[in-house]
Write a protein that holds these residues in place. Sequence first.
Motif, short mmCIF file in Angstrom:
data_model
loop_
_atom_site.label_atom_id
_atom_site.label_comp_id
_atom_site.label_asym_id
_atom_site.label_seq_id
_atom_site.Cartn_x
_atom_site.Cartn_y
_atom_site.Cartn_z
N GLN A 453 33.93 30.47 63.77
CA GLN A 453 32.86 32.17 64.05
C GLN A 453 33.97 32.16 66.11
N PHE A 454 34.57 31.36 66.34
CA PHE A 454 34.96 32.65 67.40
C PHE A 454 36.17 33.25 67.02
N ALA A 455 37.12 32.67 65.76
CA ALA A 455 37.56 33.73 65.42
C ALA A 455 37.66 34.77 64.68
N LEU A 456 36.61 34.50 63.75
CA LEU A 456 35.94 35.45 63.40
C LEU A 456 35.74 36.94 64.03
N LEU A 457 35.20 36.91 65.65
CA LEU A 457 34.68 37.39 66.65
C LEU A 457 36.31 38.14 67.02
N GLU A 458 37.33 37.87 66.66
CA GLU A 458 38.47 38.85 66.68
C GLU A 458 38.84 38.57 68.43
N PRO A 459 39.49 37.61 68.90
CA PRO A 459 39.61 38.12 70.30
C PRO A 459 40.81 38.79 70.62
N SER A 460 40.75 38.91 72.10
CA SER A 460 41.83 39.54 72.75
C SER A 460 42.31 38.46 72.86
N LYS A 461 43.62 39.40 73.42
CA LYS A 461 44.92 38.41 73.13
C LYS A 461 45.00 37.61 74.45
N ASN A 462 44.22 37.56 75.37
CA ASN A 462 43.94 36.56 76.42
C ASN A 462 43.05 35.44 76.28
N GLY A 463 42.23 35.48 75.03
CA GLY A 463 41.78 34.60 74.51
C GLY A 463 39.85 34.60 75.00
N SER A 464 39.86 35.92 74.58
CA SER A 464 38.27 36.50 75.21
C SER A 464 37.21 37.02 74.03
N ILE A 465 36.31 37.33 74.30
CA ILE A 465 35.61 38.63 73.72
C ILE A 465 34.26 39.03 74.21
N SER A 466 33.83 40.16 73.93
CA SER A 466 33.24 41.47 74.79
C SER A 466 32.30 42.16 73.36
N ILE A 467 31.64 43.22 74.30
CA ILE A 467 30.34 42.70 73.60
C ILE A 467 30.99 44.01 72.27
N SER A 496 25.09 42.42 78.66
CA SER A 496 25.69 41.68 79.95
C SER A 496 26.62 41.99 79.50
N LEU A 497 27.82 41.89 78.12
CA LEU A 497 28.87 41.48 78.16
C LEU A 497 30.09 42.85 78.17
N GLN A 498 29.25 43.92 78.38
CA GLN A 498 29.32 45.33 78.48
C GLN A 498 30.67 45.29 79.75
N TYR A 499 30.14 44.05 80.62
CA TYR A 499 30.68 44.61 82.30
C TYR A 499 31.45 43.21 82.71
N ARG A 500 31.62 42.16 81.12
CA ARG A 500 32.32 40.90 81.58
C ARG A 500 32.40 40.05 80.20
N ARG A 501 33.71 39.19 80.12
CA ARG A 501 34.03 38.38 78.74
C ARG A 501 34.26 37.39 78.72
N MET A 502 33.88 36.85 77.53
CA MET A 502 33.65 35.13 77.23
C MET A 502 35.05 34.35 77.13
N ASP A 503 35.05 33.28 77.68
CA ASP A 503 36.53 33.26 76.21
C ASP A 503 36.03 31.91 75.65
N PHE A 504 35.80 31.15 75.12
CA PHE A 504 36.13 30.03 74.38
C PHE A 504 35.48 28.74 74.81
N GLU A 505 35.12 28.47 76.31
CA GLU A 505 34.98 27.91 76.38
C GLU A 505 33.25 27.84 76.90
N GLU A 506 33.19 29.03 77.19
CA GLU A 506 31.98 29.43 77.62
C GLU A 506 31.08 29.72 76.19
N PHE A 507 31.79 29.70 75.30
CA PHE A 507 31.30 30.40 74.30
C PHE A 507 30.76 29.39 72.88
N CYS A 508 31.50 28.15 73.44
CA CYS A 508 30.87 27.20 72.56
C CYS A 508 29.46 26.28 73.97
#
Length: 595
Positions: A453-467, A496-508
């Motif tokens: 699921q995280f991969a389908l959200l296409e995280p950035s190069k630093n491995g995090s996602i945003s809105i 709230s993800l407009q103002y920060r990013r979520m890494d895989f650990e928090e996504f879990c």
Amino acid sequence: MGVCTSKPEKRNPYAIREPEADPSGIPGTPLSPDAGNHRRKDEVVAGKQSPFFPFYSPSPARFLKKSPVPAGSASSTPRRFFRRPFPPPSPAKHIRAVLARRQGKKATSTADSIPEEAEADGGAAELDKRFGFSKEFSSRLEVGDEVGRGHFGYTCSAKFKKGELKGQQVAVKVIPKSKMTTAIAIEDVRREVKILRALNGHSNLVKFYDAFEDQENVYIVMELCEGGELLDMILSRGGKYSEDDAKAVMVQILNVVAFCHLQGVVHRDLKPENFLYTSKDESSELKAIDFGLSDFVRPDERLNDIVGSAYYVAPEVLHRSYSTEADVWSIGVIAYILLCGSRPFWARTESGIFKAVLKADPSFDEAPWPTLSSEAKDFVKRLLNKDPRKRISAAQALSHPWIQSYNSIKVPLDILIFKLMKSYMRSSSLRKAALRALSKTLTADELYYLREQFALLEPSKNGSISIENINKALMKYATDAMKESRVTDFLSSLNSLQYRRMDFEEFCAAALSVHQLEALDRWEQHARCAYELFEKDGNRAIVIEELASELGLGPSIPVHVVLHDWIRHTDGKLSFLGFVKLLHGVSSRSLAKAQ
């Protein structure tokens, strides 16, 4: 247990067939709250006469001791029909009232007084039956033979006479406007066409070409599937599927249902009759049909119409509060049938079936279950969990080890992760810390789904996602159905993800389901391990007033009484009981009920 004989006449691939005989011999009204209007079941091609099959017995072994039942004593398709009131917690009283309202009559005390079809009255003549569909049916298509006839219409083969599709063979569902005797019936036709048009494009969904109308009829033009229905295939095998063959069927069903759920569409009548093979070749694709009972549903919405087919209806549908999880239950019933040739819930009357669905547990002790893999049994059990919160989603089922062992299946984007993320984003910092501790106890199999699921959200190069990642992922898989179901509006809860990013650990932590983990045998181990981690990293002395503030409890809640067991009195830290309750999430309302 009764056995089944399928009807020898041709069955209609795209319209409801006449009510079939019930083992109880009880005439009835549709289980759908739309008796008498056009609510239809799209079904398929010619049936084969079958004296009996293990598919319709408690187990193959017990069935062999029984003699065939005369034709007509049971039906090949469990009907959506009943007349007798259900015993509590029956929805029969509610259904009678809905039927009466929809037919413009006063609710009556007995179901027998409700007609099977809405009577055309003075008001019906004033209904606007103009749909805005093209009126060029006769000039665009050449109609062939009738291939099936049902209670509300019939289906013909046809082919396009001109244009890009010239010569293309299709199926045409013909719905007489004279059958549309209520505004609800008209809206149902309109919605079915809207859903077919909006969802068009998935490889396991019957292709929709166009809709036409004239003074007398509505014509829905769809792909012609000539391979018969999945039910016919099950019967031809005597209800016996190997695990690998069952997986091949399950993958296709789960894929199309996960697609529908992501778009915000719940099918509400999934069963073997509603899946067609495109050709007679057993390796041909399965196509989902019959969206006559389907509806759009928002991610945070519950439906309350009681619709579907008795043997496949989910418990929460009978309780009149359900969403997409109800489809997954129906898939679980199909999986159970494929693997053992028997229905998990059976009775001689519809009310008996509903009681079994609500109260009984499916048997995994009789043959052939002891010889099947533990993964197969776990797969079916997780689909047939009576608590919809603990039931896995269609996308999660595609990531189950039993399915993944068959082939490397691509797991689709799951609408469930956005619902769970919404709950996480609204949680207190204390609950977020507890969820992060729980996420660290997940097994490799449980992490597989989250990684996909995280991969389908296409995280950035630093491995995090945003809105932005979430928006882009949804738009990539979106159809017009998302507009109707307001799926994209749901994203406002993740702002709230407009103002920060979520890494895989928090996504879990955000996307795990505590209720689903609670359904596992190893839940206690998960919870204890997570509490130990929480003790080391996140537990601290806390006073009840502070905890109440964290949980957003108002002054009207007697917090010292309600939260008494949440805190260890030795050191003021969160107790194990409080930790587990915190994982589930709390509200003023739920705590008030617990008093």
